[in-house]
Structures are given as C-alpha cells and as structure tokens.
Design an enzyme around this catalytic site. Sequence first.
Site, PDB file in Angstrom:
ATOM      1  N   ASP A 258       0.923  -1.108   0.142  1.00  0.00           N
ATOM      2  CA  ASP A 258      -0.117  -0.003  -0.165  1.00  0.00           C
ATOM      3  C   ASP A 258       0.875   1.411   0.005  1.00  0.00           C
ATOM      4  O   ASP A 258       0.429   2.179  -0.101  1.00  0.00           O
ATOM      5  CB  ASP A 258      -0.884  -0.093   1.180  1.00  0.00           C
ATOM      6  N   GLU A 263       6.453   8.341  -3.592  1.00  0.00           N
ATOM      7  CA  GLU A 263       5.099   8.377  -3.756  1.00  0.00           C
ATOM      8  C   GLU A 263       4.470   9.837  -4.266  1.00  0.00           C
ATOM      9  O   GLU A 263       5.368  10.915  -3.755  1.00  0.00           O
ATOM     10  CB  GLU A 263       3.925   8.045  -2.405  1.00  0.00           C
ATOM     11  N   HIS A 281      -1.786   3.838  -1.124  1.00  0.00           N
ATOM     12  CA  HIS A 281      -1.670   4.338   0.083  1.00  0.00           C
ATOM     13  C   HIS A 281      -3.049   4.607   0.700  1.00  0.00           C
ATOM     14  O   HIS A 281      -3.473   5.707   1.011  1.00  0.00           O
ATOM     15  CB  HIS A 281      -0.894   5.452   0.295  1.00  0.00           C
ATOM     16  N   ALA A 284      -5.468   4.418   5.496  1.00  0.00           N
ATOM     17  CA  ALA A 284      -6.425   5.153   6.394  1.00  0.00           C
ATOM     18  C   ALA A 284      -7.458   5.750   5.735  1.00  0.00           C
ATOM     19  O   ALA A 284      -8.200   6.539   6.238  1.00  0.00           O
ATOM     20  CB  ALA A 284      -5.593   6.429   7.013  1.00  0.00           C
TER      21      ALA A 284
END
Length: 531
Positions: A258, A263, A281, A284
């Site tokens: 993830d 990034e 990502h 969350a």
Amino acid sequence: MAPKVLISDKLSAAAVQIFKDRGIEVDFQPDLGKDKDKLAEVIGNYDGLAIRSATKVTEAILEKATNLKVIGRAGIGVDNVDKEAASKKGVIVMNTPFGNMITTAEHAIAMMFAVARQIPEASASTHAGKWEKSKFMGVELTGKTLGVIGAGNIGGIVCNRAQGLKMKVVAYDPFLGEEKAKKMGVEKVELEELLTRADFITLHVPLTEQTKNILSAENLAKTKKGVRIINCARGGLVDEAALAELLKSGHVAGAAFDVFSEEPAKENPLFNLPNVVCTPHLGAATTEAQENVALQVAEQMSNYLLDGAVENALNMPSMSAEEAKVMGPWVSLAGHIGNFIGQLTDEPINAINILYDGTASGMNLAALNCSVIAGILKKANPDVNLVSAPVVAKERGIQISTTSQEKSGTFDGYIKVTISTPERERSCAGTVFSDGKPRFIQIKGINIDAEVGEHMLYTTNNDVPGIIGTLGGVLGKHGMNIANFTLGRAGAGGQAIAIAYLDEKANAEAMAELRDSGLFEQIRPLEFTLA
C-alpha cells in the site's frame, strides 16, 4: 484574544465546528495548502495550522510563521512537515496516531487475503470474460505463521485479528517485553528467526534510520521460500528492487503493498508483476478513519491552545489536560529555577543536572526538563521555549542528566538544578507551596524562602553588619520599593545571600551605588515572566 487556527487541507465540518465551539477563531481554506506561496504569505497570522498530507510545511514556510505555536496533522505520517525546523522555531508538531489504527490494520489483513487468494488478478480475469479457475490456486491463512515486524498500536491489532483467523503469530519488536507478548498471545522472536519461520510477513513500524530497508536484499534472501510480504506501513522499509527479483525467481510467492519508497508511485519495480497487489496508500482511507483523525486533531490543538495540554506531540513530551492543571505550578517553578541560574551565568554551560525529590519525582519529568532547559537558555536566546530548548541545548553540546529520589527533607517535593561550566558549579532549588506559588528554597547550598517576583535583586556578600541597612537605604533613596526580602547565610561570618522582590525594575544608578559600597561580591537584577 482568541487563538487563530488555519485549516489548509480538507477537514470535516464537524472538526471545524470543534474549534468554533471551543472559542477558537478558525479560517477554513481547504485548498490553500497546495499554494505554498500564498500559505507563506498568510501563515504569520495564525497560532495553529491544521493539515492533512497536501500541505507541505517546509523550513521556508516556518520562517514566515511568526506566531505559530502548533501544527496538527490529521493522520499518522508527518513526512510533509519539517519537524527539525519546527522544533528550532519552537512549534509543536502533533499527529493523530490512534484515529486510523483499526482501518490500517484491517487494510493489512485485507491485503493478506488478497495476495493469498490472488483476488485482484482473478477479478480482472473474470471481468475479461475468462474462466481460469485452475490458474488461481491460493493458500489458506489458517495454520500459517504470520511474522509481524512492529507490534505496537497497529501491529498489535493485526496480531489480534490474525489470531482470530487461527494463524500462529511471531513478532519482532525491540520494545515488546516478554510479559506483554504473553498477554498478546504472540511469540516474541528476533528478526532473523522471524524471517526463516514466517509464511506471511507484515510490517508495522515507522520509517527511521533503524528501520529503513529493514527488509534489505540480505534479509529478504533469508526468508522462507514461498513467503508472502505485506507492507501497509511506510515506503522505504523494503528494498523493492530486491523483492522484485525474488518474486520473479519464485522465492517470494507474492507481495501486497500500500506504500512505496516514492509517492505518488507512477512507476515501481513491483508494478505489473504476477501476484503483486498494489493500492495507492489507502491504509487510512475509510470514512470512519478520516472523520476520527479530523476530530482528534481539532480536539488536540484546542486543548493545547486553550489549556496547555500536549497530546501526541512528536517533538515535545506529551502532557494531558489533567496533568497540565496539576503540573502547571511545577512547570512554572522549573522554568523560574532555570531562568534564575541562566541570568547569573555568563560563561558557556557544559552540563545540567536536574534532581526531582518527593512529589516532583512522580510527575512528567520530560516536560519539567524542557521547562528547566528553556529557563536556563532564555538569557542567551529569548525566543527559546519548551519545544526548541532541548534542540538548542543539543546543538550547544550541553549534557542533560536527571535524578529522582523519594522525599528526603522538609518539603513534600522539590526540584534542584545544578549546572557545570568550565569555571564553576551553580545550583538552585525550589518548591511549590500549597497556595500554588513557586518558591526558591536553596541557592548555593544556602537555605532560603523567597517568593518569585517579576523584578528581583540578588546579592552575595560576606556575613557582616550593615548589609540590610545599605540595601534598604540605597533602594529607598532611588524610589525602589521592596515587596519581599529574604536573607540566608552558610554560617556566622560566612557567605551570605539576599533576594529582594521589587515593585519595579532595578535602575542602573542604584546598582552602581550598591557596587561602589564595597560590601557586595555580586549584585544581579533579575527579571521573571510570571504566568
């Protein structure tokens, strides 16, 4: 005047309302964080800055943040904040490590299922009109060994969920004690053993110098053949190029990532390899988690700006609102003791030792230490505060040591600070009386009882007649009123000290006349900032 907070990223309306309900002036500009020039232009108007990941709080932004006291990151990662520059500037950096724990842990479990059963590839194949039932042979999780690297908040939840799936869990975490491991129902092992035993490995540690590339090419080569690796923690924990080669060779059966070393990840060695599951990502990224961290950061920032409570700070010891109420007088005392010593010291300081006795020894010593250090350094650096003080002390090579002991004297508790310079040692002790007011109780080993005032005068002399008369006469002659006066001596005819609490700042003419009297070894006007 009400504190002002800028929200420069998208936060929920409920979080904005928390600030308003607490009486904090809030400026909600959810797209401002993307414009670094505009942010730099306005940041000086605010006491607090609430962000997600879009706003980049650089050293250049912080230079313009003349009033900023706290940065609140709604989420765990603070890679977008220059923490070192913030610390030097005296700005607290907070995150919300608990608001998305369950969400991130669930994502790791989901990724483990996905790579075990090749779900993304099977889904794509089925959508394409193929029916490749025999191609996607998976493995069960039941009975397999899960190696958890990092058994903290999120890792602990993963351990619990994995046990519910009837997996055997082994954990590597230098901070995990044997007793805690037993309570969690996991086997504590060293990293080397985890690598050789685990059928699945999942990472749940922050990215630090110690954890960077923890799954290096060398460590990856030690893993059990057929292992599957999941990383929903931080990019940079795994050597992605080395992992790609082991996936191609078949040593590693699958991977689910993830997070990536760079990034947004537009390209990566892991992309387009068979049985590699990738998500952008999303750890969350649930409605519940995003709302939780937004509400949490609003509460934390409000608590700090209004009550002085420090929660989930990354560059200062945390102190709850309840602690802040109880410790407030002691934090002030610690600062006053440090400030007293700092104002008397003209030479470089090599070391600071802080002794906590009785009641004081059971308090949040890290926070008290910061207050002592800030007080000592304030003379040389007026802008230093509880956040920046340890950084400044470290830069100057000052050694900090702390000692705690049980009640040893008349007072229920006290703080004693001793500094070492190339020329001398200097010490001062103080306590908080039942009225909540700080008192100096010992200076240079001489017992006294001196209330702390805004304007004070400190003198040293040999114990001879005429000192009190001279002090009173000279100060009275120059119109300076004494609110409180304290004397102390080592013994008859020995060294003596006097502290006068004045109604106004000592004037230069009076100080010159006292020096000219020849009775005093040292005369120092002192200034203290009272709460």
